[in-house]
Design a protein around this motif. Structure first.
Motif, PDB file in Angstrom:
ATOM      1  N   ARG A  61      41.812  72.884  73.245  1.00 27.96           N
ATOM      2  CA  ARG A  61      42.392  72.163  71.861  1.00 27.96           C
ATOM      3  C   ARG A  61      42.834  70.873  72.208  1.00 27.96           C
ATOM      4  NH1 ARG A  61      46.367  77.133  70.602  1.00 27.96           N
ATOM      5  NH2 ARG A  61      47.065  76.597  72.773  1.00 27.96           N
ATOM      6  N   ILE A  62      42.819  69.981  71.229  1.00 31.21           N
ATOM      7  CA  ILE A  62      43.535  68.490  71.276  1.00 31.21           C
ATOM      8  C   ILE A  62      44.396  68.411  70.236  1.00 31.21           C
ATOM      9  CG2 ILE A  62      41.443  67.537  72.286  1.00 31.21           C
ATOM     10  CD1 ILE A  62      40.704  66.278  69.455  1.00 31.21           C
ATOM     11  N   VAL A  63      45.200  67.377  70.360  1.00 30.11           N
ATOM     12  CA  VAL A  63      46.286  67.275  69.290  1.00 30.11           C
ATOM     13  C   VAL A  63      45.893  65.892  68.661  1.00 30.11           C
ATOM     14  CG1 VAL A  63      48.774  66.720  68.847  1.00 30.11           C
ATOM     15  CG2 VAL A  63      48.091  68.464  70.346  1.00 30.11           C
ATOM     16  N   ILE A  64      45.756  65.724  67.440  1.00 30.83           N
ATOM     17  CA  ILE A  64      45.369  64.485  66.895  1.00 30.83           C
ATOM     18  C   ILE A  64      46.808  64.087  66.640  1.00 30.83           C
ATOM     19  CG2 ILE A  64      44.381  63.355  64.835  1.00 30.83           C
ATOM     20  CD1 ILE A  64      42.744  65.836  64.608  1.00 30.83           C
ATOM     21  N   PRO A  65      47.100  62.584  66.898  1.00 33.62           N
ATOM     22  CA  PRO A  65      48.512  62.075  66.791  1.00 33.62           C
ATOM     23  C   PRO A  65      48.931  61.959  65.402  1.00 33.62           C
ATOM     24  CG  PRO A  65      47.157  60.918  68.608  1.00 33.62           C
ATOM     25  CD  PRO A  65      46.183  61.665  67.785  1.00 33.62           C
ATOM     26  N   VAL A  66      50.318  61.985  65.056  1.00 39.03           N
ATOM     27  CA  VAL A  66      50.722  61.929  63.722  1.00 39.03           C
ATOM     28  C   VAL A  66      50.072  60.905  62.971  1.00 39.03           C
ATOM     29  CG1 VAL A  66      53.040  61.062  64.503  1.00 39.03           C
ATOM     30  CG2 VAL A  66      52.486  62.328  62.252  1.00 39.03           C
ATOM     31  N   LYS A  67      50.145  59.236  63.544  1.00 33.30           N
ATOM     32  CA  LYS A  67      49.936  58.395  63.082  1.00 33.30           C
ATOM     33  C   LYS A  67      48.358  58.398  62.606  1.00 33.30           C
ATOM     34  CE  LYS A  67      53.335  55.262  64.449  1.00 33.30           C
ATOM     35  NZ  LYS A  67      53.551  53.811  65.402  1.00 33.30           N
ATOM     36  N   ILE A  68      47.478  58.928  63.452  1.00 31.24           N
ATOM     37  CA  ILE A  68      46.129  58.983  63.184  1.00 31.24           C
ATOM     38  C   ILE A  68      45.942  59.925  62.042  1.00 31.24           C
ATOM     39  CG2 ILE A  68      43.794  59.671  63.827  1.00 31.24           C
ATOM     40  CD1 ILE A  68      44.781  58.596  66.707  1.00 31.24           C
ATOM     41  N   ARG A  69      46.529  61.269  62.057  1.00 32.00           N
ATOM     42  CA  ARG A  69      46.392  62.182  60.898  1.00 32.00           C
ATOM     43  C   ARG A  69      46.903  61.518  59.483  1.00 32.00           C
ATOM     44  NH1 ARG A  69      49.401  65.640  64.470  1.00 32.00           N
ATOM     45  NH2 ARG A  69      51.142  65.702  63.047  1.00 32.00           N
ATOM     46  N   GLN A  70      48.146  60.758  59.472  1.00 33.27           N
ATOM     47  CA  GLN A  70      48.570  60.259  58.396  1.00 33.27           C
ATOM     48  C   GLN A  70      47.344  59.277  57.648  1.00 33.27           C
ATOM     49  OE1 GLN A  70      52.153  58.754  59.595  1.00 33.27           O
ATOM     50  NE2 GLN A  70      53.306  60.804  59.090  1.00 33.27           N
ATOM     51  N   ALA A  71      46.966  58.431  58.531  1.00 33.70           N
ATOM     52  CA  ALA A  71      46.036  57.430  58.209  1.00 33.70           C
ATOM     53  C   ALA A  71      44.702  57.916  57.686  1.00 33.70           C
ATOM     54  CB  ALA A  71      45.819  56.415  59.476  1.00 33.70           C
ATOM     55  N   MET A  72      44.238  59.253  58.393  1.00 38.35           N
ATOM     56  CA  MET A  72      43.000  59.861  57.673  1.00 38.35           C
ATOM     57  C   MET A  72      43.512  60.853  56.649  1.00 38.35           C
ATOM     58  SD  MET A  72      41.248  60.530  61.305  1.00 38.35           S
ATOM     59  CE  MET A  72      39.895  61.365  60.707  1.00 38.35           C
ATOM     60  N   GLY A  73      44.642  61.250  56.278  1.00 40.60           N
ATOM     61  CA  GLY A  73      44.992  62.173  55.252  1.00 40.60           C
ATOM     62  C   GLY A  73      44.719  63.628  55.668  1.00 40.60           C
ATOM     63  N   ILE A  74      45.156  63.715  56.879  1.00 42.10           N
ATOM     64  CA  ILE A  74      44.731  65.074  57.426  1.00 42.10           C
ATOM     65  C   ILE A  74      46.302  65.691  57.400  1.00 42.10           C
ATOM     66  CG2 ILE A  74      44.216  66.689  59.686  1.00 42.10           C
ATOM     67  CD1 ILE A  74      42.210  64.249  60.320  1.00 42.10           C
ATOM     68  N   GLU A  75      46.182  67.114  56.817  1.00 39.84           N
ATOM     69  CA  GLU A  75      47.458  67.888  56.597  1.00 39.84           C
ATOM     70  C   GLU A  75      47.317  69.018  57.130  1.00 39.84           C
ATOM     71  OE1 GLU A  75      48.278  67.400  52.421  1.00 39.84           O
ATOM     72  OE2 GLU A  75      49.047  65.619  52.691  1.00 39.84           O
ATOM     73  N   PRO A  76      48.330  70.199  57.501  1.00 36.49           N
ATOM     74  CA  PRO A  76      48.040  71.390  57.702  1.00 36.49           C
ATOM     75  C   PRO A  76      47.029  72.234  56.461  1.00 36.49           C
ATOM     76  CG  PRO A  76      50.406  70.991  58.107  1.00 36.49           C
ATOM     77  CD  PRO A  76      49.650  69.819  57.424  1.00 36.49           C
ATOM     78  N   GLY A  77      45.853  72.812  57.073  1.00 35.57           N
ATOM     79  CA  GLY A  77      44.831  73.248  56.207  1.00 35.57           C
ATOM     80  C   GLY A  77      43.837  72.229  56.086  1.00 35.57           C
ATOM     81  N   SER A  78      43.800  71.086  56.517  1.00 37.75           N
ATOM     82  CA  SER A  78      42.654  70.238  55.960  1.00 37.75           C
ATOM     83  C   SER A  78      41.690  70.571  56.855  1.00 37.75           C
ATOM     84  CB  SER A  78      42.951  68.764  56.366  1.00 37.75           C
ATOM     85  OG  SER A  78      44.069  68.231  55.551  1.00 37.75           O
ATOM     86  N   MET A  79      40.288  70.248  56.456  1.00 35.51           N
ATOM     87  CA  MET A  79      39.204  70.728  56.984  1.00 35.51           C
ATOM     88  C   MET A  79      38.536  69.335  57.720  1.00 35.51           C
ATOM     89  SD  MET A  79      36.668  72.843  57.545  1.00 35.51           S
ATOM     90  CE  MET A  79      36.635  74.148  56.014  1.00 35.51           C
ATOM     91  N   ILE A  80      38.137  69.392  58.961  1.00 31.52           N
ATOM     92  CA  ILE A  80      37.584  68.236  59.542  1.00 31.52           C
ATOM     93  C   ILE A  80      36.372  68.489  60.130  1.00 31.52           C
ATOM     94  CG2 ILE A  80      39.924  67.266  60.318  1.00 31.52           C
ATOM     95  CD1 ILE A  80      39.650  68.299  62.893  1.00 31.52           C
ATOM     96  N   GLU A  81      35.476  67.413  60.324  1.00 29.06           N
ATOM     97  CA  GLU A  81      34.186  67.677  60.765  1.00 29.06           C
ATOM     98  C   GLU A  81      34.075  67.002  61.941  1.00 29.06           C
ATOM     99  OE1 GLU A  81      30.529  67.161  58.114  1.00 29.06           O
ATOM    100  OE2 GLU A  81      30.649  65.323  58.865  1.00 29.06           O
ATOM    101  N   PHE A  82      33.194  67.495  63.072  1.00 31.70           N
ATOM    102  CA  PHE A  82      33.088  66.994  64.244  1.00 31.70           C
ATOM    103  C   PHE A  82      31.482  66.649  64.601  1.00 31.70           C
ATOM    104  CE2 PHE A  82      36.564  69.912  64.913  1.00 31.70           C
ATOM    105  CZ  PHE A  82      37.308  69.292  65.688  1.00 31.70           C
ATOM    106  N   ASP A  83      31.169  65.473  64.927  1.00 32.15           N
ATOM    107  CA  ASP A  83      29.900  64.934  65.128  1.00 32.15           C
ATOM    108  C   ASP A  83      29.786  64.535  66.608  1.00 32.15           C
ATOM    109  OD1 ASP A  83      28.640  65.159  62.543  1.00 32.15           O
ATOM    110  OD2 ASP A  83      29.829  63.277  61.761  1.00 32.15           O
ATOM    111  N   TYR A  84      28.974  65.086  67.323  1.00 35.88           N
ATOM    112  CA  TYR A  84      28.816  64.815  68.796  1.00 35.88           C
ATOM    113  C   TYR A  84      27.627  64.105  69.114  1.00 35.88           C
ATOM    114  CZ  TYR A  84      27.982  65.183  73.982  1.00 35.88           C
ATOM    115  OH  TYR A  84      27.788  64.819  74.822  1.00 35.88           O
TER     116      TYR A  84
END
Length: 61
Positions: free
Chosen positions: A14-37
């Motif tokens: 697991r990694i932690v997405i820092p709060v400032k980045i989560r806020q800037a991206m609009g990521i909240e608990p329960g948000s869906m995120i996508e990973f592209d490698y």
């Protein structure tokens, strides 16, 4: 604006997405995120999935 932060991966991968980045991206608990490698660039891109994206995905499946 560029937000850059270094974090460590924990023992469960697991990694932690820092709060400032989560806020800037609009990521909240329960948000869906996508990973592209991108193997060629050895780069991981994380994107917040919007409700519109989720509805479109649900129509495709």
């Amino acid at each position: 604006m560029v937000h850059r932060k270094h974090n460590r991966v924990d023992g469960k991968g697991r990694i932690v997405i820092p709060v400032k980045i989560r806020q800037a991206m609009g990521i909240e608990p329960g948000s869906m995120i996508e990973f592209d490698y991108m193997a060629r660039r050895h780069q991981l891109v994380i994107r917040a999935v919007t409700e519109t994206d989720q509805r479109a995905h649900n129509r495709e499946t």
